[in-house]
Design an enzyme around this catalytic site. Sequence first.
Site, PDB file in Angstrom:
ATOM      1  N   TYR A  17       0.707  -1.006  -0.082  1.00 19.55           N
ATOM      2  CA  TYR A  17      -0.008   0.016  -0.034  1.00 19.55           C
ATOM      3  C   TYR A  17       0.915   1.167   0.045  1.00 19.55           C
ATOM      4  CZ  TYR A  17      -4.290   2.762   1.351  1.00 19.55           C
ATOM      5  OH  TYR A  17      -5.443   3.502   1.372  1.00 19.55           O
ATOM      6  N   LYS A  22      -1.089  -1.112  -4.148  1.00 20.96           N
ATOM      7  CA  LYS A  22      -2.228  -0.165  -4.159  1.00 20.96           C
ATOM      8  C   LYS A  22      -1.873   1.201  -3.678  1.00 20.96           C
ATOM      9  CE  LYS A  22      -6.165   0.485  -1.011  1.00 20.96           C
ATOM     10  NZ  LYS A  22      -7.003   0.015   0.319  1.00 20.96           N
TER      11      LYS A  22
END
Length: 313
Positions: A143, A168
């Site tokens: 992330y 992400k």
Amino acid sequence: MTPAPLAARLRDPRGPLFFPVTAYGPGGALDLDAYRTHVRQGVEAGAAAVFAACGTGEFHALLPEEFEACVRAAVEAADGRVPVVAGAGYGTALAVRYARLAEAAGADGLLAMPPYLVLAGQEGLLRHYREVAAATALPVIVYQRDNAVFTPQTVVALARTEGVIGLKDGLGDLDLMQRVVSAVRTEVPGDFLYFNGLPTAEQTQLAYRALGITLYSSAVFCFAPEIALAFHRALRTGDLPLAQRLLDGFYGPFADLRAQGRGYAVSLVKAGVRLRGLDVGEVRPPLHEPADDHVKQLARLVERGQALLEGDA
């Protein structure tokens, strides 16, 4: 744990990616029955995957044993119909511990969130995520946001790391993302996954799709799955007029409302779940509940979004 590889199941999702809120009872303890109901309803509504105990699920507020209980409950509620991905974060040692708890609870993968607070260099970040990936057999999605922002060459190195399957993006720098996508496509064979992880990701998803990034998280799916599904379907089928009506009439105003309070990316979503009839409790400190007027505005927004769908039908 579902049998098929996570990357294959996420590559072409038929619905939004679901980030359930974590349910608490009146005394503030976990309410796993309500949580299972929330996850089950999301899966039955058409979610493509469940991301349990991540940002919207207040990962930061959960004790390790609560985290494991939530992941296990999500796996039970999903019942193999969709994959379950669990959060993992903090410093390297704790991130490894959470990764192993998620594996023991039956998760299909990990969302590796930024390390706690530290402003690390690229070499240190790469080492951190490699150690998390090596700690279990679970595939890892890294992330990017806040204090974990990567150069294209660092993402290339992550893509070459065994167990890391995707990135992400919660930063929103489209120039950087284009350079990342180009570098990985050029230097690493295979299909590396990318996700739009910005708050209210629908707001920016048309731009991300232009980069070839079709996966995105949907907080709105938690409390208005019919709206989130309609938008997702509009993108898949090329129904740009419907997507634009929902952006103008629902998602834009929702993003404006979310911006009215710190932490509303979680607490306003949780209020929305309660509005739709499921008591999932309040957020834990340091987050706070949204103002009553903001909750009323949210209720009117959901009604407006539903009216837009009825008008389209």
